[in-house]
Design an enzyme around this catalytic site. Structure first.
Site, short mmCIF file in Angstrom:
data_model
loop_
_atom_site.label_atom_id
_atom_site.label_comp_id
_atom_site.label_asym_id
_atom_site.label_seq_id
_atom_site.Cartn_x
_atom_site.Cartn_y
_atom_site.Cartn_z
N CYS A 34 40.38 30.92 46.64
CA CYS A 34 40.51 32.38 46.74
C CYS A 34 39.35 32.89 47.59
O CYS A 34 38.34 32.21 47.74
CB CYS A 34 40.47 33.02 45.35
SG CYS A 34 41.06 34.73 45.37
N CYS A 68 38.00 36.10 47.01
CA CYS A 68 37.33 37.26 46.38
C CYS A 68 35.86 37.06 46.06
O CYS A 68 35.08 38.01 46.11
CB CYS A 68 38.10 37.77 45.17
SG CYS A 68 38.13 36.64 43.77
N CYS A 124 40.89 39.55 47.50
CA CYS A 124 41.29 38.15 47.62
C CYS A 124 41.83 37.81 49.00
O CYS A 124 42.19 36.66 49.27
CB CYS A 124 42.33 37.82 46.55
SG CYS A 124 41.74 38.19 44.87
N LYS A 135 50.49 35.36 37.98
CA LYS A 135 49.16 35.93 37.74
C LYS A 135 49.27 37.45 37.75
O LYS A 135 49.65 38.05 38.75
CB LYS A 135 48.19 35.44 38.82
CG LYS A 135 46.80 36.05 38.65
CD LYS A 135 45.78 35.43 39.58
CE LYS A 135 44.43 36.11 39.42
NZ LYS A 135 43.40 35.51 40.26
N ARG A 165 34.72 38.67 36.40
CA ARG A 165 34.23 39.30 37.62
C ARG A 165 32.71 39.50 37.55
O ARG A 165 32.05 39.52 38.59
CB ARG A 165 34.98 40.60 37.89
CG ARG A 165 36.45 40.27 38.24
CD ARG A 165 37.31 41.49 38.46
NE ARG A 165 38.71 41.08 38.57
CZ ARG A 165 39.73 41.92 38.60
NH1 ARG A 165 39.51 43.22 38.53
NH2 ARG A 165 40.97 41.46 38.71
N GLU A 213 58.20 34.53 41.21
CA GLU A 213 56.93 34.00 41.72
C GLU A 213 56.87 32.49 41.50
O GLU A 213 56.47 31.74 42.38
CB GLU A 213 55.75 34.66 40.99
CG GLU A 213 55.45 36.08 41.43
CD GLU A 213 54.72 36.14 42.78
OE1 GLU A 213 54.46 35.09 43.38
OE2 GLU A 213 54.43 37.27 43.23
N LYS A 222 48.96 33.38 33.72
CA LYS A 222 47.64 33.97 33.50
C LYS A 222 47.71 35.48 33.44
O LYS A 222 48.34 36.08 34.32
CB LYS A 222 46.76 33.51 34.66
CG LYS A 222 45.39 34.08 34.71
CD LYS A 222 44.67 33.56 35.91
CE LYS A 222 43.33 34.26 35.96
NZ LYS A 222 42.76 34.27 37.25
N SER A 239 38.86 35.03 30.77
CA SER A 239 37.54 35.45 30.32
C SER A 239 37.56 36.52 29.23
O SER A 239 36.86 36.41 28.22
CB SER A 239 36.72 35.94 31.52
OG SER A 239 37.39 37.00 32.18
N TYR A 270 37.59 28.56 28.46
CA TYR A 270 36.13 28.52 28.33
C TYR A 270 35.72 27.93 26.99
O TYR A 270 34.55 27.61 26.78
CB TYR A 270 35.56 29.93 28.53
CG TYR A 270 35.97 30.52 29.87
CD1 TYR A 270 35.28 30.19 31.04
CD2 TYR A 270 37.09 31.36 29.97
CE1 TYR A 270 35.70 30.70 32.27
CE2 TYR A 270 37.51 31.87 31.19
CZ TYR A 270 36.81 31.53 32.33
OH TYR A 270 37.22 32.02 33.54
C1 PBG Z 1 40.01 34.82 41.55
C2 PBG Z 1 40.19 34.58 40.11
C3 PBG Z 1 40.06 35.49 39.03
C4 PBG Z 1 40.22 34.73 37.87
C5 PBG Z 1 40.47 33.43 38.26
N1 PBG Z 1 40.46 33.36 39.65
C6 PBG Z 1 39.71 36.91 39.01
C7 PBG Z 1 40.64 37.90 39.54
O1 PBG Z 1 41.77 37.63 39.94
O2 PBG Z 1 40.19 39.04 39.61
C8 PBG Z 1 40.11 35.25 36.46
C9 PBG Z 1 39.69 34.25 35.44
C10 PBG Z 1 39.24 34.80 34.15
O3 PBG Z 1 39.26 36.01 33.88
O4 PBG Z 1 38.82 33.97 33.33
N2 PBG Z 1 40.99 35.52 42.20
#
Ligand code: PBG
Length: 321
Positions: A118, A120, A128, A193, A203, A231, A246, A272, A311
């Site tokens: 990615c 970002c 991204c 996602k 983030r 998707e 996700k 997270s 995690y």
């Molecule tokens: C990057 C990415 C993100 C996450 C995984 N890859 C953040 C987002 O899309 O803003 C989130 C993972 C998490 O919250 O544990 N694009």
């Protein structure tokens, strides 16, 4: 008379009839690697999780190996960001260096290294993809994602995992990997996602909050179930070997839908914010951490997930012993 309680009378009886199991081999542990030296910086919103510079990575990797967890998912935090996210596809970028480090060490080499693809974490605007006049560009971003994936594979990554949500990225990455001789490197696509508030703590950890706006023009609307199947279907047709749903907890119906429709390994990403909620409640003594986490884990299995990205992976592995 039918009495379902007959099969619940004892631990042995319950063990025997249990339908789903959480296995250490199916856990994937996210690791944040940060450019610099002597860094082991705790992420405030994610108790127990730190960012590591490559020289301090062994502390974390030793815990992974000791726990018996077999796969890590790498996220990079570069020292410099720019408009085009060049740190993502820099041959000496932070993730590329971390992968080389892991693969050069005898005791870590067996770990499956999954590299999140990615932009970002690497763009100054935190989106991204490339940005022009406030718009997140799709097709212009694709070659950069492909370049990133190829450079991770060249560094020794075992799997690449595009999380950007640009249309057609899986196909473009597959073609690029094949063209560079990486025909055996699988793609684990973040297919379903959703644009989620549950990514908040990540983030902080990855320094990847968008500088303006949000991600709703590329990540999915949380209300959409049928669209998630489109998707997934697209990604499979483009060459995805595995798919990710996700977030996990609030989207278990999506995991179930994918499992029923497609014959492909599914990873549930226990993100997270889901982790932080459990940690915060447990720290306050409001819930039992181990029981709550294990219930969430088996929930993913029941929903139809094969792998679980979490995690909590090291704790779960410890509890499973
Ligand atoms: C990057 C990415 C993100 C996450 C995984 N890859 C953040 C987002 O899309 O803003 C989130 C993972 C998490 O919250 O544990 N694009």
């Amino acid at each position: 008379m039918d009495r379902l309680r007959r099969l619940r009378v004892s631990p042995a009886m319950r063990d025997m009839v249990r339908e789903n199991h959480v296995r250490t081999e199916e856990l994937i542990y996210p690791v944040f690697v940060m450019e610099g030296q002597d860094i082991c910086s705790p992420v405030k919103s994610m108790p127990g999780i730190c960012q590591y510079s490559p020289d301090r990575l062994p502390e974390e990797l030793d815990r992974v190996v000791k726990a018996g967890v077999g796969a890590v998912l790498l996220f990079g935090i570069p020292a410099h960001k720019d408009e085009t996210g060049s740190g993502a596809y820099d041959e000496h970028g932070i993730v590329q260096e971390a992968i080389r480090f892991i693969k050069a060490e005898e005791k870590y080499r067996h770990l499956l290294v999954i590299a999140d693809v990615c932009l970002c974490e690497y763009t100054s605007h935190g989106h991204c993809g490339l940005v022009k006049d406030g718009e997140i560009l799709n097709d212009e971003t694709l070659p950069l994602l492909a370049r990133t994936a190829v450079s991770y594979a060249a560094a020794g990554a075992d799997i690449v995992a595009p999380s950007d949500m640009m249309d057609r990225r899986v196909g473009v990455i597959r073609e690029a990997l094949d063209a560079h001789g990486f025909t055996n490197i699988p793609i684990m696509a973040y297919s379903a996602k959703f644009a989620s508030a549950f990514y908040g703590p990540f983030r902080d950890a990855a320094h990847s909050a968008p500088g303006f706006g949000d991600r709703r023009t590329y990540q999915m609307d949380p209300a959409n179930r049928r669209e998630a199947m489109r998707e997934v279907e697209e990604d499979i047709l483009e060459g995805a070997d595995m798919v990710i749903a996700k977030p996990g907890i609030a989207y278990m119906d999506i995991i179930r839908d994918i499992a029923e429709k497609y014959n492909i390994p599914i990873a549930a990403y226990n993100v997270s914010g889901e982790y932080s909620m459990v940690k915060a409640a447990a720290a306050n003594g409001w819930i039992d951490e181990k029981k709550t986490v294990m219930e969430i884990m088996v929930g993913f299995k029941r929903a139809g997930a094969k792998m679980i990205i979490t995690y909590h992976a090291l704790d779960v592995a410890g509890w499973l012993r």
